[in-house]
Structure formats: structure tokens, C-alpha cells
Scaffold this active site. Structure first.
Site, PDB file in Angstrom:
ATOM      1  N   ASP A   8       0.795  -2.309   2.827  1.00 36.25           N
ATOM      2  CA  ASP A   8       0.466  -0.947   2.375  1.00 36.25           C
ATOM      3  C   ASP A   8       0.012  -0.864   0.933  1.00 36.25           C
ATOM      4  O   ASP A   8      -0.705   0.065   0.572  1.00 36.25           O
ATOM      5  CB  ASP A   8       1.697  -0.050   2.588  1.00 36.25           C
ATOM      6  N   GLY A   9       0.430  -1.796   0.089  1.00 37.29           N
ATOM      7  CA  GLY A   9       0.036  -1.730  -1.313  1.00 37.29           C
ATOM      8  C   GLY A   9       0.523  -0.457  -1.980  1.00 37.29           C
ATOM      9  O   GLY A   9       1.693  -0.085  -1.878  1.00 37.29           O
ATOM     10  N   ILE A  10      -0.388   0.255  -2.639  1.00 35.00           N
ATOM     11  CA  ILE A  10      -0.049   1.503  -3.331  1.00 35.00           C
ATOM     12  C   ILE A  10      -0.354   2.722  -2.466  1.00 35.00           C
ATOM     13  O   ILE A  10      -0.559   3.822  -2.963  1.00 35.00           O
ATOM     14  CB  ILE A  10      -0.748   1.600  -4.697  1.00 35.00           C
ATOM     15  N   GLU A  31       5.521  -3.299   2.757  1.00 28.95           N
ATOM     16  CA  GLU A  31       5.038  -3.817   1.471  1.00 28.95           C
ATOM     17  C   GLU A  31       6.188  -4.559   0.798  1.00 28.95           C
ATOM     18  O   GLU A  31       7.356  -4.180   0.949  1.00 28.95           O
ATOM     19  CB  GLU A  31       4.552  -2.673   0.582  1.00 28.95           C
ATOM     20  N   ASP A  52       9.196  -6.576   4.549  1.00 28.87           N
ATOM     21  CA  ASP A  52       8.426  -7.727   5.014  1.00 28.87           C
ATOM     22  C   ASP A  52       7.891  -7.513   6.435  1.00 28.87           C
ATOM     23  O   ASP A  52       8.655  -7.253   7.368  1.00 28.87           O
ATOM     24  CB  ASP A  52       9.348  -8.952   4.980  1.00 28.87           C
ATOM     25  N   VAL A  53       6.584  -7.666   6.603  1.00 28.16           N
ATOM     26  CA  VAL A  53       5.943  -7.438   7.899  1.00 28.16           C
ATOM     27  C   VAL A  53       6.466  -8.388   8.968  1.00 28.16           C
ATOM     28  O   VAL A  53       6.524  -8.040  10.157  1.00 28.16           O
ATOM     29  CB  VAL A  53       4.408  -7.562   7.778  1.00 28.16           C
ATOM     30  N   CYS A  73      -6.319 -11.500   2.269  1.00 24.93           N
ATOM     31  CA  CYS A  73      -7.673 -12.051   2.408  1.00 24.93           C
ATOM     32  C   CYS A  73      -7.842 -13.414   1.752  1.00 24.93           C
ATOM     33  O   CYS A  73      -8.910 -14.023   1.865  1.00 24.93           O
ATOM     34  CB  CYS A  73      -8.684 -11.073   1.794  1.00 24.93           C
TER      35      CYS A  73
END
Length: 294
Positions: A8-10, A31, A52-53, A73
Site C-alpha cells: 500500500d505504501g502511502i 505495508e 506483511d503480505v 518492481c
């Protein structure tokens, strides 16, 4: 609508959903970067952080209507010499996106990533059952950021060019570029030597701002005459010609990602460069999400 955002980041996804006019009942986020979570919770305190995913269990979640995410990426990027793709340590986290997509069966999904080797792209196409649409953020902002978007949201098209120029978004100074280089996490580790800063900009790894056009031309002429072709480690400049060159400010980086003004104010400049380099161009995501049936 219940939304699950992986990596998700920000929380650029929450901003985009607001801009698209889509009401969210519950927003679940995966995230692990503390400074990113800090920003998200400052703006969206009701975000349900899952961590954690790899540890998320679909059976512990309610019905999810929209799954979004931009899996890491690094192993796809052309800047990575090994480019292990889907088998790389970080980019293989895509398989947890795929796992949760299959288990949760949301009505809609959206996955973002960089341009990559055709074999990796074809494998993701096969696993997701859709081909990506390529959209460059330069159409909606002053940043060149080519990305691939896999989605089952209907009728997604390439947006019209808004014609935003680099010099339109600067706090001050001058850029010779029509569009900035792609914001990167590595921007959070800036060089301090002006001539080496300029050298890195010639390689396309960063964006520098000059005092004015004349200053840029002076720097270019001096660099071409004294340092072009020289190893960076040997570059020592006793002239003051490069004095006044600077990196992008926090506010300028936010504008390049079409973020709300001051969104990352609680972070240092380097912390903001980190999470913004990891983030999405919000207006691109909003453009895609607007096609969701209300």
C-alpha cells in the site's frame, strides 16, 4: 465497498478512490515500511493495517470488492543488472497478490508494475487472465513514469495529455526537461557533490534544477569541456559553476505524483523521496478507477 490494498505504501489508492468519487466502507492495507504507514495513518486513521503480505489469510477478511496493488518492481527493472523477474526475491511477492486474488475473488482488481521482460509480462498476463494497458504518467503530470496496469475494470483507456511541463510545477529555478525523470526510491540517498549530481543527471538517474536557463547552459558547457567521459570517482571541480544546482523539493515531488499539497509534510525530505519514489501517480489511478460501476 471493501478494498484491500497490497504493498500500500502511502495509500495513494485511497486518494485515488476519493478523486474517483468511490465510497469506501473499509480499507485494508498491507505495508511494512514504518514511514509509509506513518503517512497513511496521519491522513486516513481508519485504515486497517494488516502488515506483511505473506502472512495475510483470506479467511480472516470480509468480502473484498476491490483488490489493488503494485508489487515490488526491483527484479523487473532495467536498472537491475540481474533482472531475475518473477523469480527474484522481491518481485516474486507478486504471487501473494495472485494468491489473495484467487482466494478472495473480488469483483475488481488492479495491479501496477514497471515495463519488464516480455516473458515476465506474458506470464503475468496468463496468470491474471488479462493483458495490461500501458500508461505513462507524463500524460497527467510533469513526470515520465511508464507503467503497466493489469485490471478487469471495464473500458479503461489511455488518458488525454494534459500538457503539464516541468517548469510549471517548480517552486523556483529552471529545468531543461519537459518532464522529470521517474521518481525513484534511490532519490532518498542523494549525492552531495554538485559535479557528481550533474553527472548522475546526464545518465538519467535523477532530475536537477538550475537557477535559470543561463546557469544550466553554463553547467552543461563546463561539464562537457572538463568531465564528459571521465569516471565519476575522478570528478573534482574547483569552479563554482555548479553552485546552486539542486534536487527536487518535497512539494515538487508531491506535484509530480499528483498528490495533495503537504501530504508528506511529517517526513524529512529524504524520507519523502523514498515513499514518493515507491508511490503511484494518483491521477492515473483515479482515471482507471472512475470506470468502476458506481
Amino acid at each position: 465497498m471493501n478494498v484491500l490494498s497490497l504493498f500500500d505504501g502511502i495509500s495513494c489508492g485511497q486518494i485515488a478512490l476519493e478523486r474517483a468519487g468511490i465510497k469506501v466502507d473499509n480499507y485494508y492495507a498491507s505495508e511494512i515500511k514504518p514511514i509509509a504507514i506513518k503517512v497513511t495513518q496521519a491522513h486516513y486513521p481508519n485504515t486497517i493495517q494488516l502488515g506483511d503480505v505473506t502472512k495475510i489469510e483470506a479467511k480472516e477478511l470480509p468480502k473484498i470488492d476491490l483488490l489493488i496493488g503494485g508489487s515490488p518492481c526491483q527484479d523487473f527493472s532495467s536498472a537491475n543488472l540481474t533482472r531475475n523477474g518473477l523469480e527474484g526475491e522481491k518481485s516474486s511477492l507478486f504471487y501473494h497478490y495472485l494468491r489473495l486474488l484467487r482466494e478472495l475473488k473480488p469483483k475488481y482488481f488492479l495491479l501496477e508494475n514497471v515495463k519488464m521482460k516480455k516473458a515476465d509480462e506474458a506470464k503475468i498476463n496468463e496468470l491474471l487472465g488479462v493483458e495490461p494497458i500501458a500508461i505513462n504518467s507524463k500524460l497527467l503530470s510533469a513526470q515520465s513514469r511508464p507503467r503497466l496496469y493489469w485490471t478487469n475494470i471495464p473500458n479503461v483507456s489511455v488518458p488525454a495529455d494534459k500538457g503539464v511541463n516541468m517548469n510549471d510545477i517548480l517552486d523556483s529555478g529552471y529545468s531543461p526537461l519537459a518532464k522529470s525523470r521517474c521518481l525513484l526510491v534511490s532519490d532518498s540517498r542523494p549525492l552531495r557533490t554538485p559535479v557528481k549530481m550533474y553527472h548522475r543527471s546526464t545518465l538519467g538517474f535523477t532530475t536537477l534544477i538550475f537557477k535559470n536557463q543561463e546557469h544550466y547552459e553554463e553547467c552543461k558547457e563546463y561539464y562537457d569541456g572538463h568531465f564528459k567521459g571521465m569516471p565519476a570517482k575522478d570528478m573534482v571541480c574547483t569552479s563554482d559553476v555548479f553552485d546552486g544546482v539542486r534536487y527536487l523539493t518535497k512539494a515538487e515531488r508531491e506535484r509530480l505524483q499528483t498528490m495533495p499539497k503537504g501530504y508528506c509534510d511529517m517526513l524529512t525530505d529524504n524520507e519523502a523521496a523514498d515513499v514518493l519514489g515507491d508511490g503511484w501517480t494518483v491521477d492515473v489511478i483515479a482515471h482507471i478507477l472512475r470506470n468502476i460501476e458506481k
